[in-house]
Design a protein around this motif. Sequence first.
Motif, PDB file in Angstrom:
ATOM      1  N   LEU A   1       0.835  -1.193   0.000  1.00 52.76           N
ATOM      2  CA  LEU A   1       0.000   0.000   0.000  1.00 52.76           C
ATOM      3  C   LEU A   1       0.870   1.244   0.000  1.00 52.76           C
ATOM      4  O   LEU A   1       1.804   1.358   0.796  1.00 52.76           O
ATOM      5  N   LEU A   2       0.537   2.151  -0.900  1.00 54.21           N
ATOM      6  CA  LEU A   2       1.123   3.484  -0.905  1.00 54.21           C
ATOM      7  C   LEU A   2      -0.005   4.469  -0.647  1.00 54.21           C
ATOM      8  O   LEU A   2      -1.007   4.475  -1.367  1.00 54.21           O
ATOM      9  N   LYS A   3       0.147   5.272   0.405  1.00 53.17           N
ATOM     10  CA  LYS A   3      -0.826   6.336   0.682  1.00 53.17           C
ATOM     11  C   LYS A   3      -0.178   7.639   0.256  1.00 53.17           C
ATOM     12  O   LYS A   3       0.897   7.992   0.734  1.00 53.17           O
ATOM     13  N   THR A   4      -0.838   8.336  -0.654  1.00 50.78           N
ATOM     14  CA  THR A   4      -0.311   9.612  -1.118  1.00 50.78           C
ATOM     15  C   THR A   4      -0.932  10.752  -0.308  1.00 50.78           C
ATOM     16  O   THR A   4      -2.085  10.670   0.106  1.00 50.78           O
ATOM     17  N   LYS A   5      -0.157  11.786  -0.078  1.00 51.94           N
ATOM     18  CA  LYS A   5      -0.609  12.929   0.724  1.00 51.94           C
ATOM     19  C   LYS A   5      -1.679  13.731   0.002  1.00 51.94           C
ATOM     20  O   LYS A   5      -2.445  14.445   0.629  1.00 51.94           O
ATOM     21  N   ARG A   6      -1.697  13.632  -1.307  1.00 48.00           N
ATOM     22  CA  ARG A   6      -2.758  14.276  -2.080  1.00 48.00           C
ATOM     23  C   ARG A   6      -3.220  13.270  -3.131  1.00 48.00           C
ATOM     24  O   ARG A   6      -2.531  12.298  -3.428  1.00 48.00           O
ATOM     25  N   ASP A   7      -4.383  13.522  -3.675  1.00 46.97           N
ATOM     26  CA  ASP A   7      -4.916  12.627  -4.697  1.00 46.97           C
ATOM     27  C   ASP A   7      -4.064  12.693  -5.963  1.00 46.97           C
ATOM     28  O   ASP A   7      -3.549  13.749  -6.326  1.00 46.97           O
ATOM     29  N   VAL A   8      -3.944  11.544  -6.611  1.00 40.43           N
ATOM     30  CA  VAL A   8      -3.297  11.436  -7.917  1.00 40.43           C
ATOM     31  C   VAL A   8      -4.360  10.894  -8.856  1.00 40.43           C
ATOM     32  O   VAL A   8      -5.009   9.886  -8.546  1.00 40.43           O
ATOM     33  N   ASN A   9      -4.565  11.563  -9.967  1.00 42.63           N
ATOM     34  CA  ASN A   9      -5.597  11.133 -10.903  1.00 42.63           C
ATOM     35  C   ASN A   9      -5.197   9.847 -11.609  1.00 42.63           C
ATOM     36  O   ASN A   9      -4.118   9.764 -12.183  1.00 42.63           O
ATOM     37  N   LEU A  10      -6.079   8.874 -11.547  1.00 45.01           N
ATOM     38  CA  LEU A  10      -5.891   7.614 -12.248  1.00 45.01           C
ATOM     39  C   LEU A  10      -6.519   7.786 -13.627  1.00 45.01           C
ATOM     40  O   LEU A  10      -7.738   7.772 -13.761  1.00 45.01           O
ATOM     41  N   VAL A  11      -5.716   8.007 -14.614  1.00 43.07           N
ATOM     42  CA  VAL A  11      -6.087   8.240 -15.999  1.00 43.07           C
ATOM     43  C   VAL A  11      -6.650   9.652 -16.204  1.00 43.07           C
ATOM     44  O   VAL A  11      -6.191  10.388 -17.051  1.00 43.07           O
ATOM     45  N   ASP A  12      -7.667  10.046 -15.423  1.00 39.38           N
ATOM     46  CA  ASP A  12      -8.253  11.380 -15.575  1.00 39.38           C
ATOM     47  C   ASP A  12      -8.756  11.895 -14.227  1.00 39.38           C
ATOM     48  O   ASP A  12      -8.719  11.183 -13.224  1.00 39.38           O
ATOM     49  N   GLU A  13      -9.229  13.137 -14.230  1.00 43.33           N
ATOM     50  CA  GLU A  13      -9.649  13.784 -12.985  1.00 43.33           C
ATOM     51  C   GLU A  13     -10.910  13.182 -12.370  1.00 43.33           C
ATOM     52  O   GLU A  13     -11.259  13.485 -11.234  1.00 43.33           O
ATOM     53  N   GLN A  14     -11.587  12.309 -13.086  1.00 40.45           N
ATOM     54  CA  GLN A  14     -12.766  11.649 -12.536  1.00 40.45           C
ATOM     55  C   GLN A  14     -12.407  10.487 -11.610  1.00 40.45           C
ATOM     56  O   GLN A  14     -13.286   9.903 -10.981  1.00 40.45           O
ATOM     57  N   HIS A  15     -11.119  10.171 -11.537  1.00 42.14           N
ATOM     58  CA  HIS A  15     -10.669   9.030 -10.730  1.00 42.14           C
ATOM     59  C   HIS A  15      -9.494   9.431  -9.824  1.00 42.14           C
ATOM     60  O   HIS A  15      -8.379   8.928  -9.983  1.00 42.14           O
ATOM     61  N   PRO A  16      -9.744  10.304  -8.836  1.00 46.26           N
ATOM     62  CA  PRO A  16      -8.681  10.671  -7.901  1.00 46.26           C
ATOM     63  C   PRO A  16      -8.427   9.525  -6.916  1.00 46.26           C
ATOM     64  O   PRO A  16      -9.365   8.907  -6.421  1.00 46.26           O
ATOM     65  N   VAL A  17      -7.156   9.253  -6.655  1.00 47.51           N
ATOM     66  CA  VAL A  17      -6.781   8.138  -5.778  1.00 47.51           C
ATOM     67  C   VAL A  17      -5.710   8.595  -4.789  1.00 47.51           C
ATOM     68  O   VAL A  17      -4.789   9.323  -5.160  1.00 47.51           O
ATOM     69  N   SER A  18      -5.858   8.156  -3.548  1.00 49.95           N
ATOM     70  CA  SER A  18      -4.824   8.403  -2.541  1.00 49.95           C
ATOM     71  C   SER A  18      -4.400   7.116  -1.821  1.00 49.95           C
ATOM     72  O   SER A  18      -3.394   7.105  -1.130  1.00 49.95           O
ATOM     73  N   LEU A  19      -5.164   6.040  -1.990  1.00 46.78           N
ATOM     74  CA  LEU A  19      -4.791   4.733  -1.424  1.00 46.78           C
ATOM     75  C   LEU A  19      -4.502   3.803  -2.600  1.00 46.78           C
ATOM     76  O   LEU A  19      -5.418   3.371  -3.307  1.00 46.78           O
ATOM     77  N   TRP A  20      -3.222   3.491  -2.800  1.00 47.80           N
ATOM     78  CA  TRP A  20      -2.771   2.690  -3.940  1.00 47.80           C
ATOM     79  C   TRP A  20      -2.341   1.309  -3.453  1.00 47.80           C
ATOM     80  O   TRP A  20      -1.238   1.140  -2.936  1.00 47.80           O
ATOM     81  N   PHE A  21      -3.220   0.336  -3.586  1.00 49.36           N
ATOM     82  CA  PHE A  21      -2.891  -1.041  -3.235  1.00 49.36           C
ATOM     83  C   PHE A  21      -2.340  -1.754  -4.465  1.00 49.36           C
ATOM     84  O   PHE A  21      -2.791  -1.514  -5.586  1.00 49.36           O
ATOM     85  N   VAL A  22      -1.386  -2.639  -4.245  1.00 48.25           N
ATOM     86  CA  VAL A  22      -0.872  -3.519  -5.293  1.00 48.25           C
ATOM     87  C   VAL A  22      -1.030  -4.944  -4.794  1.00 48.25           C
ATOM     88  O   VAL A  22      -0.592  -5.276  -3.690  1.00 48.25           O
ATOM     89  N   LEU A  23      -1.679  -5.764  -5.602  1.00 42.87           N
ATOM     90  CA  LEU A  23      -1.908  -7.163  -5.251  1.00 42.87           C
ATOM     91  C   LEU A  23      -1.173  -8.051  -6.240  1.00 42.87           C
ATOM     92  O   LEU A  23      -1.246  -7.832  -7.451  1.00 42.87           O
ATOM     93  N   ALA A  24      -0.465  -9.044  -5.721  1.00 38.80           N
ATOM     94  CA  ALA A  24       0.253  -9.995  -6.565  1.00 38.80           C
ATOM     95  C   ALA A  24      -0.114 -11.413  -6.156  1.00 38.80           C
ATOM     96  O   ALA A  24      -0.243 -11.707  -4.966  1.00 38.80           O
ATOM     97  N   ALA A  25      -0.319 -12.254  -7.153  1.00 32.81           N
ATOM     98  CA  ALA A  25      -0.657 -13.651  -6.883  1.00 32.81           C
ATOM     99  C   ALA A  25       0.006 -14.540  -7.939  1.00 32.81           C
ATOM    100  O   ALA A  25      -0.037 -14.230  -9.127  1.00 32.81           O
ATOM    101  N   PRO A  26       0.586 -15.654  -7.510  1.00 27.79           N
ATOM    102  CA  PRO A  26       1.261 -16.543  -8.457  1.00 27.79           C
ATOM    103  C   PRO A  26       0.304 -17.425  -9.262  1.00 27.79           C
ATOM    104  O   PRO A  26       0.688 -18.008 -10.260  1.00 27.79           O
ATOM    105  N   ASP A  27      -0.962 -17.502  -8.819  1.00 26.15           N
ATOM    106  CA  ASP A  27      -1.950 -18.301  -9.543  1.00 26.15           C
ATOM    107  C   ASP A  27      -3.326 -17.657  -9.352  1.00 26.15           C
ATOM    108  O   ASP A  27      -3.444 -16.603  -8.740  1.00 26.15           O
TER     109      ASP A  27
END
Length: 149
Positions: free
Chosen positions: A83-109
């Motif tokens: 998890l990366l928590k950003t101090k301010r929102d970062v737009n995911l693709v465009d301004e309609q998708h502001p994000v501040s909690l960035w989870f990354v999930l990895a699975a081998p299967d």
Amino acid sequence: MLSKSLNENTIRIADDMSKIEDWRTAIALAAKPLLDNDVIKSTYVDAMIKNVEESGPYINIGPKIALAHAKSSDDVSDVGIALLKTKRDVNLVDEQHPVSLWFVLAAPDSTAHLKMLQELTQLLMNQEALGRLNNAQTVQEILNVVENV
């Protein structure tokens, strides 16, 4: 499972927002703990970014929440989450998708991550816990939320 995987090594808070140029950088920074611990290879990070480039902001799973992932492959050695928590929102693709909690999930299967995903869903559906995550200023505050849900 979630509280063991999300820990002081896999949770980061982006204090210096100047290093986050866009959503691609946010995903890469969120994935760094998994990369550093050999859970994923850099090609997995590339695949997560490519998925969003091709399919749009489908990883925006809730208000200000992104769950970056890619298809299970040889680029993943174990189940992992970061998890990366950003101090301010970062737009995911465009301004309609502001994000501040960035989870990354990895699975081998296709099944190894299901329990972790279920626990993450429970955490994110808990409005009180989600509010505390959004307001957290330290890794310890985030850990307290994760461990007490």
